[in-house]
Design a protein around this motif. Sequence first.
Motif, PDB file in Angstrom:
ATOM      1  N   ASN A  65      -4.099  -9.252  -8.131  1.00 53.48           N
ATOM      2  CA  ASN A  65      -4.063  -7.935  -7.497  1.00 53.48           C
ATOM      3  C   ASN A  65      -4.028  -6.851  -8.569  1.00 53.48           C
ATOM      4  O   ASN A  65      -3.048  -6.722  -9.303  1.00 53.48           O
ATOM      5  CB  ASN A  65      -2.832  -7.830  -6.589  1.00 53.48           C
ATOM      6  CG  ASN A  65      -2.861  -6.594  -5.713  1.00 53.48           C
ATOM      7  OD1 ASN A  65      -3.008  -5.471  -6.200  1.00 53.48           O
ATOM      8  ND2 ASN A  65      -2.721  -6.793  -4.411  1.00 53.48           N
ATOM      9  N   GLU A  66      -5.070  -6.066  -8.656  1.00 54.24           N
ATOM     10  CA  GLU A  66      -5.183  -5.074  -9.722  1.00 54.24           C
ATOM     11  C   GLU A  66      -4.121  -3.987  -9.635  1.00 54.24           C
ATOM     12  O   GLU A  66      -3.743  -3.396 -10.655  1.00 54.24           O
ATOM     13  CB  GLU A  66      -6.578  -4.443  -9.701  1.00 54.24           C
ATOM     14  CG  GLU A  66      -7.699  -5.411 -10.082  1.00 54.24           C
ATOM     15  CD  GLU A  66      -9.046  -4.726 -10.156  1.00 54.24           C
ATOM     16  OE1 GLU A  66      -9.105  -3.486  -9.936  1.00 54.24           O
ATOM     17  OE2 GLU A  66     -10.038  -5.419 -10.432  1.00 54.24           O
ATOM     18  N   GLY A  67      -3.632  -3.700  -8.443  1.00 54.95           N
ATOM     19  CA  GLY A  67      -2.641  -2.642  -8.297  1.00 54.95           C
ATOM     20  C   GLY A  67      -1.250  -3.040  -8.748  1.00 54.95           C
ATOM     21  O   GLY A  67      -0.403  -2.183  -8.993  1.00 54.95           O
ATOM     22  N   PHE A 106       1.927   1.811  -3.544  1.00 55.08           N
ATOM     23  CA  PHE A 106       0.836   2.398  -4.329  1.00 55.08           C
ATOM     24  C   PHE A 106       0.763   3.907  -4.078  1.00 55.08           C
ATOM     25  O   PHE A 106       0.559   4.702  -5.005  1.00 55.08           O
ATOM     26  CB  PHE A 106      -0.500   1.747  -3.966  1.00 55.08           C
ATOM     27  CG  PHE A 106      -0.629   0.301  -4.374  1.00 55.08           C
ATOM     28  CD1 PHE A 106       0.150  -0.233  -5.392  1.00 55.08           C
ATOM     29  CD2 PHE A 106      -1.543  -0.530  -3.740  1.00 55.08           C
ATOM     30  CE1 PHE A 106       0.027  -1.559  -5.771  1.00 55.08           C
ATOM     31  CE2 PHE A 106      -1.686  -1.849  -4.109  1.00 55.08           C
ATOM     32  CZ  PHE A 106      -0.900  -2.374  -5.121  1.00 55.08           C
ATOM     33  N   GLU A 141       0.830  -1.209   0.000  1.00 57.77           N
ATOM     34  CA  GLU A 141       0.000   0.000   0.000  1.00 57.77           C
ATOM     35  C   GLU A 141       0.863   1.256   0.000  1.00 57.77           C
ATOM     36  O   GLU A 141       0.505   2.258  -0.638  1.00 57.77           O
ATOM     37  CB  GLU A 141      -0.941  -0.017   1.202  1.00 57.77           C
ATOM     38  CG  GLU A 141      -2.055  -1.064   1.061  1.00 57.77           C
ATOM     39  CD  GLU A 141      -2.979  -1.100   2.262  1.00 57.77           C
ATOM     40  OE1 GLU A 141      -2.646  -0.438   3.281  1.00 57.77           O
ATOM     41  OE2 GLU A 141      -4.012  -1.784   2.192  1.00 57.77           O
ATOM     42  N   GLU A 192       1.351  -4.070 -11.319  1.00 54.60           N
ATOM     43  CA  GLU A 192       1.473  -3.883 -12.765  1.00 54.60           C
ATOM     44  C   GLU A 192       2.540  -4.767 -13.403  1.00 54.60           C
ATOM     45  O   GLU A 192       2.484  -5.045 -14.606  1.00 54.60           O
ATOM     46  CB  GLU A 192       1.838  -2.433 -13.072  1.00 54.60           C
ATOM     47  CG  GLU A 192       0.871  -1.410 -12.514  1.00 54.60           C
ATOM     48  CD  GLU A 192       1.523  -0.050 -12.412  1.00 54.60           C
ATOM     49  OE1 GLU A 192       1.319   0.765 -13.329  1.00 54.60           O
ATOM     50  OE2 GLU A 192       2.238   0.187 -11.419  1.00 54.60           O
TER      51      GLU A 192
END
Length: 321
Positions: A162-164, A135, A132, A166
């Motif tokens: 996990n969408e965050g 992010f 987090e 990349e």
Amino acid sequence: MSSESDRLQYVRLGRTGVVISRLCFGVLTVGPLQANLPLEEGAEVIAYALNRGINFLDTAEAYQTYPYIRRALELARVQPVIATKSYAYTRQGMKESLDRARDEMGIKTVDIFLLHEQENELTLAGHREALEFLFEARRKGWVRAVGISTHSVRGVVAGTKNEGIEVIHPIINLTGLGIMDGSREQMLAAIALAREKGKGLYAMKALGGGNLGQQAHRALSFVNSIPYIDAIAVGMKSKAEVDLNLTWIQGRRDPVLEEIVGAQGRNLLIESWCRGCGSCLEACRYQALELQEGRVEVKKEKCILCGYCSRYCPDFCIKIV
């Protein structure tokens, strides 16, 4: 005049917008855990690679190679894409890791910051605070892209969900050496799924940490042929290795270079002063080390020459040579 096939390819890393060379310079090899080159010598090899068109460097906090990169940037006077990693699992720990990376490499923004060795859903959940924070750092412009590195199929799947996240940096090679929880085919299926979900992917251990040296060209060609892989990180410690890997990634051969580099070889060396304390055995996730008559020995068929075990030796008697 060079042909189209002689040129180094550049691609976008997934949906990040980061443009990278197909060949990534793995900086671990020049540093203290492996070749332990003098700072200037190691930096010159990196700078040589940058000047030859490789614009992507892979490192980690644990590799202790930030000073090499900082010096290489001064020598080459270019700004490549840099990926680094941290084992931090708390917000404060990751903040310290990010600050250290920026300060020691002399850069304002880390292009790609990865959670180091995330092997399943549980380890990823255990690093929630650190993730987090990354992010948040991305929103503030301190980091351009966030991801994970992994040696397992489950790690790739967890990162994909996990969408965050990349970017995923998975282990994949010709024989499946070092994959912790499955086969080569299972890893390829997980990588394909990650690509379908838009993740950027760059491979590690294409040469099995050097263990596939006898079939190195075939091994690199195999990973280079995987359509879901954006780039391949290869550890290099000499200008000859840079030249050879560039030749191979461009689909060419050079018998002279192959002979020079092939004669070097790599092994995990346990120095004679090993007292058999066992710290490295506990650290090796591949069970590649064992105690024999009070001294650590290497099981070569299991060792992927990552050199991580050397970090846990209190007597500094483990090295890659």
